[in-house]
Write a protein that holds these residues in place. Sequence first.
Motif, mmCIF file in Angstrom:
data_model
loop_
_atom_site.group_PDB
_atom_site.id
_atom_site.type_symbol
_atom_site.label_atom_id
_atom_site.label_comp_id
_atom_site.label_asym_id
_atom_site.label_seq_id
_atom_site.Cartn_x
_atom_site.Cartn_y
_atom_site.Cartn_z
ATOM 1 N N TYR A 1 -3.036 31.072 16.726
ATOM 2 C CA TYR A 1 -2.157 29.690 15.969
ATOM 3 C C TYR A 1 -1.889 29.998 14.579
ATOM 4 C CZ TYR A 1 -4.349 27.075 19.977
ATOM 5 O OH TYR A 1 -4.569 26.618 21.140
ATOM 6 N N VAL A 2 -2.906 30.784 13.903
ATOM 7 C CA VAL A 2 -2.286 30.915 12.319
ATOM 8 C C VAL A 2 -1.323 31.537 12.383
ATOM 9 C CG1 VAL A 2 -3.337 32.004 10.414
ATOM 10 C CG2 VAL A 2 -5.039 30.486 11.580
ATOM 11 N N ARG A 3 -1.154 32.703 12.947
ATOM 12 C CA ARG A 3 -0.059 33.458 12.912
ATOM 13 C C ARG A 3 1.324 32.795 13.491
ATOM 14 N NH1 ARG A 3 -3.317 37.744 14.852
ATOM 15 N NH2 ARG A 3 -2.631 37.767 17.010
ATOM 16 N N LYS A 4 1.135 31.927 14.387
ATOM 17 C CA LYS A 4 2.401 30.949 14.605
ATOM 18 C C LYS A 4 2.701 30.046 13.442
ATOM 19 C CE LYS A 4 2.265 29.720 19.236
ATOM 20 N NZ LYS A 4 2.160 28.947 20.436
ATOM 21 N N ALA A 5 1.743 29.381 13.002
ATOM 22 C CA ALA A 5 1.760 28.622 11.951
ATOM 23 C C ALA A 5 2.624 29.390 10.651
ATOM 24 C CB ALA A 5 0.817 27.815 11.446
ATOM 25 N N GLU A 6 1.973 30.491 10.468
ATOM 26 C CA GLU A 6 2.652 31.285 9.140
ATOM 27 C C GLU A 6 4.124 31.734 9.786
ATOM 28 O OE1 GLU A 6 -1.208 33.454 7.550
ATOM 29 O OE2 GLU A 6 -0.135 34.381 8.943
ATOM 30 N N GLY A 7 4.620 31.891 10.991
ATOM 31 C CA GLY A 7 5.926 32.131 11.415
ATOM 32 C C GLY A 7 6.668 31.046 11.158
ATOM 33 N N PHE A 8 6.157 29.767 11.625
ATOM 34 C CA PHE A 8 7.046 28.703 11.430
ATOM 35 C C PHE A 8 7.191 28.370 9.820
ATOM 36 C CE2 PHE A 8 6.874 23.967 10.509
ATOM 37 C CZ PHE A 8 8.094 23.864 11.413
ATOM 38 N N LEU A 9 6.055 28.406 9.029
ATOM 39 C CA LEU A 9 6.188 28.114 7.773
ATOM 40 C C LEU A 9 7.359 29.273 6.918
ATOM 41 C CD1 LEU A 9 5.323 26.466 5.256
ATOM 42 C CD2 LEU A 9 3.305 28.165 4.865
ATOM 43 N N SER A 10 7.370 30.567 7.389
ATOM 44 C CA SER A 10 8.315 31.445 6.804
ATOM 45 C C SER A 10 9.964 31.150 7.050
ATOM 46 C CB SER A 10 7.971 32.976 7.235
ATOM 47 O OG SER A 10 8.420 32.774 8.797
ATOM 48 N N ARG A 11 10.048 30.306 8.306
ATOM 49 C CA ARG A 11 11.565 30.100 8.683
ATOM 50 C C ARG A 11 11.665 28.562 8.563
ATOM 51 N NH1 ARG A 11 8.622 30.731 13.206
ATOM 52 N NH2 ARG A 11 8.933 29.221 14.687
ATOM 53 N N ARG A 12 10.559 27.833 8.176
ATOM 54 C CA ARG A 12 10.735 26.414 8.169
ATOM 55 C C ARG A 12 12.210 25.924 7.252
ATOM 56 N NH1 ARG A 12 8.436 21.509 5.683
ATOM 57 N NH2 ARG A 12 8.150 20.036 7.529
ATOM 58 N N ALA A 13 12.298 26.289 6.117
ATOM 59 C CA ALA A 13 13.408 25.963 5.281
ATOM 60 C C ALA A 13 14.841 26.305 6.042
ATOM 61 C CB ALA A 13 13.619 26.884 4.046
ATOM 62 N N GLU A 14 14.874 27.028 6.990
ATOM 63 C CA GLU A 14 16.148 27.382 7.806
ATOM 64 C C GLU A 14 16.209 26.079 8.882
ATOM 65 O OE1 GLU A 14 15.733 31.002 9.440
ATOM 66 O OE2 GLU A 14 15.144 31.943 7.650
ATOM 67 N N GLU A 15 15.378 25.309 8.999
ATOM 68 C CA GLU A 15 15.615 24.083 10.187
ATOM 69 C C GLU A 15 16.257 23.071 9.192
ATOM 70 O OE1 GLU A 15 14.645 24.331 13.099
ATOM 71 O OE2 GLU A 15 13.665 26.325 13.206
ATOM 72 N N SER A 16 16.704 22.046 10.448
ATOM 73 C CA SER A 16 17.316 20.811 9.739
ATOM 74 C C SER A 16 16.421 19.958 9.117
ATOM 75 C CB SER A 16 18.129 20.295 10.975
ATOM 76 O OG SER A 16 17.155 19.618 11.719
ATOM 77 N N THR A 17 16.962 18.968 8.424
ATOM 78 C CA THR A 17 16.171 18.206 7.618
ATOM 79 C C THR A 17 15.484 17.234 8.495
ATOM 80 O OG1 THR A 17 17.531 17.914 5.654
ATOM 81 C CG2 THR A 17 16.155 16.327 6.004
ATOM 82 N N ALA A 18 16.095 17.050 9.568
ATOM 83 C CA ALA A 18 15.637 16.084 10.820
ATOM 84 C C ALA A 18 14.285 16.702 11.419
ATOM 85 C CB ALA A 18 16.595 15.697 11.831
ATOM 86 N N TRP A 19 14.452 18.016 11.648
ATOM 87 C CA TRP A 19 13.376 18.719 12.211
ATOM 88 C C TRP A 19 12.208 18.947 11.003
ATOM 89 C CZ3 TRP A 19 11.569 18.883 16.777
ATOM 90 C CH2 TRP A 19 12.588 19.017 17.963
ATOM 91 N N ARG A 20 12.475 19.317 9.980
ATOM 92 C CA ARG A 20 11.540 19.450 8.961
ATOM 93 C C ARG A 20 10.610 18.019 8.732
ATOM 94 N NH1 ARG A 20 15.459 21.796 5.944
ATOM 95 N NH2 ARG A 20 15.623 20.088 4.268
ATOM 96 N N ALA A 21 11.633 17.027 9.010
ATOM 97 C CA ALA A 21 10.735 15.506 8.864
ATOM 98 C C ALA A 21 9.795 15.426 9.762
ATOM 99 C CB ALA A 21 11.933 14.614 8.632
ATOM 100 N N VAL A 22 10.161 15.980 10.916
ATOM 101 C CA VAL A 22 8.960 15.582 12.233
ATOM 102 C C VAL A 22 7.884 16.748 12.543
ATOM 103 C CG1 VAL A 22 10.262 13.746 13.103
ATOM 104 C CG2 VAL A 22 10.643 16.402 13.844
ATOM 105 N N THR A 23 8.131 17.582 11.659
ATOM 106 C CA THR A 23 7.187 18.789 12.018
ATOM 107 C C THR A 23 6.312 19.331 10.560
ATOM 108 O OG1 THR A 23 8.917 20.438 11.301
ATOM 109 C CG2 THR A 23 8.451 19.995 13.827
ATOM 110 N N GLY A 24 5.495 20.325 10.700
ATOM 111 C CA GLY A 24 4.556 20.609 9.507
ATOM 112 C C GLY A 24 3.133 20.466 9.897
ATOM 113 N N PHE A 25 2.380 20.338 8.659
ATOM 114 C CA PHE A 25 0.979 20.309 8.602
ATOM 115 C C PHE A 25 0.456 19.198 8.198
ATOM 116 C CE2 PHE A 25 2.854 24.452 7.795
ATOM 117 C CZ PHE A 25 2.318 25.328 8.916
#
Length: 198
Positions: free
Chosen positions: A110-134
């Motif tokens: 889970y930690v690796r998956k979360a770190e991977g998401f965090l590393s590419r999160r800025a590339e996601e659309s504003t809409a997806w960033r608004a509904v995902t995260g921690f």
Amino acid sequence: MSLPEVKLSDPKALRGYAHPLRMALIGLLRQQGPMTATQAAERLGESVPNCSFHLRQLAKYGLAERAPGADARERPWRATALNTSWDDASDDPQTRAAVDELSAVQLALYVRKAEGFLSRRAEESTAWRAVTGFADRPVYVTVDEMAALRARIDALLTEYDDRIADPAKRPAGSRKVSLIHLALLADAPDLGEQEGDR
């Protein structure tokens, strides 16, 4: 719809599943369907003998099985279910130790998956960033209330299960989202708590 599930209870099976590559292989078979050890090795960047060994181990614990092949030489594997669960309520010391071992491997994934998401999160659309995260939210509940809350969450998520098994049921624009459940007791119980609250 409730997903087909394998429930592990034997300490050997719990420890057998507690391996990052085995969890990755099962995830791959569940997401992409039957495949050979060679195909799995290519997708996961592992060696064919290593994948073959771990697929045989997964079969030993009822998590994978041979699927019909395209020809006599092709020997694909498939997952036996779309979900794996285990019970954390055993008082048996061996079972508790095996569950803890499996949970530790799962948490690291889970930690690796979360770190991977965090590393590419800025590339996601504003809409997806608004509904995902921690986020986290404390709640004060009894054991019975916590059980009811988990059941309500599970029932809500079950409404989307048919989309896992049948890609045709996924609406346009849908993406796989990993919702990770962590129900963690915040601290040791207060001395003033009643025994029934624990």
